[in-house]
Design a protein around this motif. Structure first.
Motif, short mmCIF file in Angstrom:
data_model
loop_
_atom_site.label_atom_id
_atom_site.label_comp_id
_atom_site.label_asym_id
_atom_site.label_seq_id
_atom_site.Cartn_x
_atom_site.Cartn_y
_atom_site.Cartn_z
N ASP A 320 0.86 -1.18 0.00
CA ASP A 320 0.00 0.00 0.00
C ASP A 320 0.90 1.23 0.00
OD1 ASP A 320 -2.15 1.66 0.22
OD2 ASP A 320 -2.37 1.40 2.39
N PRO A 321 1.67 1.40 -1.08
CA PRO A 321 2.78 2.36 -1.04
C PRO A 321 2.36 3.81 -1.25
CG PRO A 321 2.70 1.31 -3.19
CD PRO A 321 1.55 0.74 -2.38
N ALA A 322 3.24 4.68 -0.81
CA ALA A 322 3.07 6.10 -1.12
C ALA A 322 3.40 6.28 -2.60
CB ALA A 322 4.01 6.93 -0.26
N PRO A 323 2.75 7.22 -3.29
CA PRO A 323 3.06 7.44 -4.70
C PRO A 323 4.48 7.97 -4.89
CG PRO A 323 1.46 9.05 -3.89
CD PRO A 323 1.69 8.08 -2.79
N ILE A 324 5.03 7.71 -6.09
CA ILE A 324 6.31 8.31 -6.44
C ILE A 324 6.05 9.76 -6.83
CG2 ILE A 324 8.18 8.30 -8.15
CD1 ILE A 324 7.76 5.27 -8.43
N ASP A 325 6.79 10.68 -6.25
CA ASP A 325 6.68 12.08 -6.65
C ASP A 325 8.07 12.69 -6.64
OD1 ASP A 325 6.26 14.73 -7.11
OD2 ASP A 325 4.65 14.96 -5.63
N GLN A 326 8.66 12.77 -7.82
CA GLN A 326 10.05 13.24 -7.90
C GLN A 326 10.17 14.76 -7.76
OE1 GLN A 326 11.78 11.39 -11.40
NE2 GLN A 326 12.21 9.51 -10.26
N ARG A 327 9.03 15.41 -7.47
CA ARG A 327 9.15 16.84 -7.11
C ARG A 327 9.56 16.99 -5.66
NH1 ARG A 327 3.09 18.20 -8.79
NH2 ARG A 327 2.97 16.44 -7.36
N SER A 328 9.54 15.85 -4.91
CA SER A 328 9.87 15.91 -3.48
C SER A 328 11.32 16.36 -3.27
CB SER A 328 9.73 14.53 -2.83
OG SER A 328 8.52 13.94 -3.18
N LEU A 329 11.53 17.00 -2.15
CA LEU A 329 12.88 17.49 -1.82
C LEU A 329 13.37 16.85 -0.52
CD1 LEU A 329 12.43 21.32 -2.51
CD2 LEU A 329 13.26 19.56 -4.08
N PHE A 330 14.67 16.63 -0.42
CA PHE A 330 15.31 16.23 0.81
C PHE A 330 16.28 17.33 1.19
CE2 PHE A 330 18.66 14.23 3.33
CZ PHE A 330 17.93 13.47 4.23
N GLN A 331 16.00 18.02 2.26
CA GLN A 331 16.79 19.18 2.68
C GLN A 331 17.05 20.12 1.50
OE1 GLN A 331 20.19 17.60 4.81
NE2 GLN A 331 18.88 16.80 6.45
N GLY A 332 15.99 20.34 0.72
CA GLY A 332 16.09 21.30 -0.38
C GLY A 332 16.58 20.74 -1.70
N ASN A 333 16.95 19.43 -1.72
CA ASN A 333 17.48 18.85 -2.95
C ASN A 333 16.56 17.76 -3.50
OD1 ASN A 333 20.04 20.29 -3.01
ND2 ASN A 333 20.47 19.13 -1.14
N SER A 334 16.50 17.66 -4.83
CA SER A 334 15.73 16.58 -5.45
C SER A 334 16.70 15.67 -6.20
CB SER A 334 14.68 17.14 -6.41
OG SER A 334 15.19 17.23 -7.72
N VAL A 335 16.17 14.55 -6.75
CA VAL A 335 17.05 13.64 -7.52
C VAL A 335 17.16 14.08 -8.98
CG1 VAL A 335 16.66 11.61 -6.07
CG2 VAL A 335 15.13 12.04 -8.01
N LEU A 336 16.47 15.16 -9.33
CA LEU A 336 16.46 15.59 -10.73
C LEU A 336 17.52 16.65 -11.00
CD1 LEU A 336 12.60 15.81 -11.16
CD2 LEU A 336 14.11 13.91 -11.74
N ARG A 337 17.94 16.74 -12.24
CA ARG A 337 18.91 17.73 -12.67
C ARG A 337 18.33 18.54 -13.81
NH1 ARG A 337 20.13 16.64 -8.65
NH2 ARG A 337 21.98 15.66 -7.76
N GLY A 338 18.78 19.79 -13.88
CA GLY A 338 18.40 20.79 -14.90
C GLY A 338 17.27 20.43 -15.86
#
Ligand SMILES: [Zn+2]
Ligand SMILES: [Zn+2]
Length: 357
Positions: A320-338
């Motif tokens: 029953d997982p949480a959705p993937i949302d790559q807009r999420s930030l960890f201490q202000g950083n995301s896994v996405l680049r430019g």
């Protein structure tokens, strides 16, 4: 999409079909003016009964790439357990150890979640670095504060490397700490002098009254598995590519000893290793006629049984997982680049997603 093979078979199906008997993938096409069903040759699939989900209970994801996370998720890996380990060169201060533990418990867990994989940790002082006594003592003092974090499932990797007196001292201290905190233990058995080191580790655990049913003895081979099982431990098998313990040999071990308590893992790290080792093992076992229920135990259920003892890892986390949302930030950083497009997905997992290339 239609495609034509050399033998005149043209694939006319836009969707893959499942064989109702075994669950293997079929492609509908035409050959010699007749409709024909053929096994799908693009990828290898598991019989449905073996499950669509895997746990890799020994993976040093801090050393792996986002491509690895994507491939693991595609192949059905729903959860990874990241044990604390040696990072390839000795740490020289407590600070670098503290930052490492904080990273695997924090940012790495976040990173895994960005690809739909749940991430858990084993916390511990590894045997190699136990040989630096000043560092070891300082690390041991801070371990309890990390061991109580929410995604910790066990203490580990503990054990012997060269089997020195200092390794022995910190193994014993950490066994007592695990008892005190009621945590299971993941043992790293030494790669050199494996059999003697494995037997000695089990003797020490017994001396300290540690319950074998709460302990994984990892990196087994044929020469250790019988005693590890006989003494009631969970034997782990690290499936390294191009080595003795490839998945072929684990298939033979499961055939000989049965699937109870046996656990497959990739032990993937910064060395030559394969983050898809667990799903690939499942496919090979299916091809070699191992029963679906046995495959499920070795690649999923046994790991969940022992690492779930403390209550920090739970099937509901991925069923029953949480959705993937790559807009999420960890201490202000995301896994996405430019300018990359974030993946935003409702949670969903089906047999049709499972593809082991
Ligand atoms: Zn290890
Ligand atoms: Zn390891």
């Amino acid at each position: 999409m239609a495609s034509t093979n050399g033998d005149g078979f043209s694939d006319q199906s836009s969707e893959k079909l499942s064989c109702p008997c075994c669950g293997s993938r079929l492609v509908l096409g035409r050959a010699a003016n007749e409709s024909v069903l053929r096994p799908d040759q693009d990828a290898r699939y598991l019989p449905a009964a073996a499950g669509t989900v895997f746990i890799d209970p020994h993976a040093h994801m801090i050393s792996r790439t986002t491509d690895d996370y994507e491939a693991m998720a595609r192949a059905g890996v729903v959860a990874v357990i990241e044990p604390s380990f040696w990072v390839g060169q000795p740490r020289t201060s407590l600070g670098s150890y503290v930052d490492y533990l904080s990273t695997i418990l924090g940012f790495e867990k976040f990173r895994a979640g960005q690809f739909g994989i749940r991430h858990y940790c084993c916390i511990g002082l590894n045997p190699k670095e136990a040989n630096n006594e000043a560092l070891a003592e300082a690390v041991f003092e801070v371990l309890p504060q990390f061991a109580v974090k929410e995604s910790v499932v066990a203490l580990g990797e503990l054990g012997y490397d060269e089997q020195t007196p200092l390794e022995d001292k910190y193994l014993r201290k950490q066994i007592d700490l695990a008892k005190e905190l009621d945590l299971p233990i993941m043992i790293h058995t030494p790669h050199r002098d494996k059999r003697r080191g494995t037997l000695r580790t089990m003797d020490v655990l017994a001396e300290h009254g540690f319950d074998p049913a709460r302990c994984v003895m990892d990196h087994n081979t044929e020469e250790t598995v019988r005693e590890v099982l006989d003494r009631g431990y969970f034997p782990g098998f690290s499936i390294y590519p191009h080595t003795k313990m490839g998945n072929e040999r684990l298939t033979d071990i499961v055939r000989q000893y049965g699937p109870e308590r046996i656990i497959a893992n990739s032990a993937c790290d910064w060395g030559v290793s394969d983050p898809l080792a667990v799903p690939k093992t499942a496919v090979l076992m299916a091809e070699r006629g191992i029963a679906a229920d046995a495959i499920r135990k070795v690649t999923y259920a046994n790991a969940l049984a022992v690492y779930g003892l403390f209550g920090a890892i739970n099937e509901a986390d991925w069923m029953d997982p949480a959705p993937i949302d790559q807009r999420s930030l960890f201490q202000g950083n995301s896994v996405l680049r430019g300018g990359q497009t974030p993946r935003i997905e409702a949670p969903r997992r089906s047999m049709d997603d499972l593809r082991i290339a």
